[in-house]
Write a protein that holds these residues in place. Structure first.
Motif, PDB file in Angstrom:
ATOM      1  N   PHE A   1       0.839  -1.198   0.000  1.00 17.16           N
ATOM      2  CA  PHE A   1       0.000   0.000   0.000  1.00 17.16           C
ATOM      3  C   PHE A   1       0.877   1.251   0.000  1.00 17.16           C
ATOM      4  N   PHE A   2       1.909   1.233   0.831  1.00 15.07           N
ATOM      5  CA  PHE A   2       2.837   2.362   0.927  1.00 15.07           C
ATOM      6  C   PHE A   2       3.523   2.641  -0.414  1.00 15.07           C
ATOM      7  N   THR A   3       3.978   1.588  -1.086  1.00 12.92           N
ATOM      8  CA  THR A   3       4.699   1.744  -2.351  1.00 12.92           C
ATOM      9  C   THR A   3       3.870   2.502  -3.373  1.00 12.92           C
ATOM     10  N   HIS A   4       2.571   2.231  -3.406  1.00  7.81           N
ATOM     11  CA  HIS A   4       1.697   2.911  -4.359  1.00  7.81           C
ATOM     12  C   HIS A   4       1.312   4.305  -3.880  1.00  7.81           C
ATOM     13  N   LEU A   5       0.984   4.439  -2.604  1.00  5.55           N
ATOM     14  CA  LEU A   5       0.557   5.746  -2.099  1.00  5.55           C
ATOM     15  C   LEU A   5       1.650   6.797  -2.213  1.00  5.55           C
ATOM     16  N   GLN A   6       2.898   6.397  -1.998  1.00  7.33           N
ATOM     17  CA  GLN A   6       3.982   7.381  -2.060  1.00  7.33           C
ATOM     18  C   GLN A   6       4.208   7.895  -3.477  1.00  7.33           C
ATOM     19  N   VAL A   7       3.761   7.132  -4.475  1.00  6.65           N
ATOM     20  CA  VAL A   7       3.810   7.610  -5.853  1.00  6.65           C
ATOM     21  C   VAL A   7       2.683   8.604  -6.096  1.00  6.65           C
ATOM     22  N   ILE A   8       1.527   8.318  -5.523  1.00  3.48           N
ATOM     23  CA  ILE A   8       0.334   9.126  -5.754  1.00  3.48           C
ATOM     24  C   ILE A   8       0.402  10.469  -5.025  1.00  3.48           C
ATOM     25  N   ARG A   9       0.944  10.465  -3.807  1.00 10.09           N
ATOM     26  CA  ARG A   9       0.936  11.677  -2.981  1.00 10.09           C
ATOM     27  C   ARG A   9       2.164  11.718  -2.081  1.00 10.09           C
ATOM     28  N   SER A  10       2.432  12.883  -1.537  1.00  9.68           N
ATOM     29  CA  SER A  10       3.542  13.023  -0.596  1.00  9.68           C
ATOM     30  C   SER A  10       3.034  12.802   0.830  1.00  9.68           C
ATOM     31  N   GLY A  11       3.961  12.808   1.782  1.00 12.82           N
ATOM     32  CA  GLY A  11       3.575  12.687   3.181  1.00 12.82           C
ATOM     33  C   GLY A  11       3.132  11.301   3.579  1.00 12.82           C
ATOM     34  N   VAL A  12       3.745  10.273   3.002  1.00 13.49           N
ATOM     35  CA  VAL A  12       3.387   8.889   3.317  1.00 13.49           C
ATOM     36  C   VAL A  12       4.588   8.202   3.959  1.00 13.49           C
ATOM     37  N   THR A  13       4.367   7.553   5.098  1.00 13.26           N
ATOM     38  CA  THR A  13       5.459   6.937   5.853  1.00 13.26           C
ATOM     39  C   THR A  13       5.109   5.498   6.199  1.00 13.26           C
ATOM     40  N   LEU A  14       6.042   4.587   5.945  1.00 12.23           N
ATOM     41  CA  LEU A  14       5.889   3.188   6.349  1.00 12.23           C
ATOM     42  C   LEU A  14       6.588   3.003   7.687  1.00 12.23           C
TER      43      LEU A  14
END
Length: 296
Positions: A151-164
């Motif tokens: 989920f993180f791998t895709h979200l970080q492409v879509i938007r900023s401010g994502v942390t695993l």
């Protein structure tokens, strides 16, 4: 299969004041709170023993022993290890090929999970995750950390401010330290629920963090801390639980989030592709040069 907590929730509006008091006691430390004697349960809830009897019958059970039997069954399901799950499936395995049995179970899981899916909850989760002003944190357990990572791998492409969040138990407090009220915490927790995950969720909820939980039909203890809960069917004829339905939901959310702000998402993706080209990360097809005119 509906859990006792599901049944209580669905019947809550029909309960009397005393029965609601009993229901809240049962749900406070579910399912352990319901595994004591009927007298102890009545005393803990500060109601009469006849109130306990009336409520369990109102919920559809023949009596308190039948009620407790269901709770014991649920508890056994949630703490069963891979060996016991394998033995349970193997004992009743039909004569068909494992591929067919497995596929049938997965399809049934998807059908049942989607039938009980709350569309408003899905839309709420998608809306929260699409809000780029809200940082997103993701974490999973020993097995489910792979889903959090995906989920993180895709979200970080879509938007900023994502942390695993690291799976190292000693480091998660450092991530929670950086969280602010309104931030989003996505958690994956299925049966054999992990205590560290529950502790993290409890502290995060107390700090005003919006928690989205992916769990199983029985429900992780984190349910009481989460704003959005996805309870999904995970049982298959295997020693291991299935992640298929969870992954389907994750991928549907990925699409919903990227479509919510497609123009900015597209621009971000384009920038990333240029970076990939610069680093030669991906293999490019070999282009053949056009042949010149043949000499005679």
């Amino acid at each position: 299969m509906k859990t006792v907590s599901d049944i209580i929730g669905a019947s809550y509006d029909t309960l009397t004041r005393a029965e609601r008091q009993l229901a809240e006691t049962l749900l406070d430390n579910y399912p352990v709170s319901g595994l004591v004697s009927i007298t102890a349960l009545a005393e803990n809830a500060r109601v009469s023993t006849p109130t306990v009897v009336r409520m369990v019958q109102k919920l559809g059970f023949s009596g308190f022993p039948d009620f407790q039997s269901r709770l014991h069954q649920e508890l056994e399901e949630t703490i069963s290890n891979p060996i016991s799950k394998h033995d349970r499936w193997a004992a009743d395995a039909p004569g068909t090929h494992i591929l067919n049995r497995f596929a049938d179970a997965v399809v049934a899981n998807m059908r049942d999970s989607l039938a009980h899916m709350s569309i408003p909850d899905f839309d709420r989760a998608a809306s929260e995750l699409s809000n780029r002003k809200k940082p997103v944190y993701l974490a999973g357990g020993r097995i489910t950390h792979a889903l959090a990572d995906y989920f993180f791998t895709h979200l970080q492409v879509i938007r900023s401010g994502v942390t695993l969040i690291s799976t190292n138990r000693s480091t998660w407090p450092q991530y929670v330290l950086n969280m602010r009220p309104g931030n989003i915490l996505v958690l994956f927790d299925i049966r054999r629920y992990e205590q560290e995950m529950e502790t993290m969720a409890k502290i995060a909820a107390e700090r005003g963090i919006f928690i989205i939980l992916f769990t199983d039909t029985w429900g992780s203890p984190i349910v009481k801390h989460a704003k959005v809960v996805f309870r999904l069917n995970i049982e298959v004829p295997s020693a291991w639980d299935s992640s298929v339905m969870t992954l389907v939901l994750v991928e549907a959310l990925i699409e919903a989030v990227q479509s919510a702000n497609w123009d900015s998402t597209r621009e971000r993706m384009s920038d990333l592709e240029e970076l990939f080209d610069t680093t030669s990360l991906f293999r490019r097809p070999i282009r053949r040069e056009k042949r010149g005119k043949q000499q005679t």
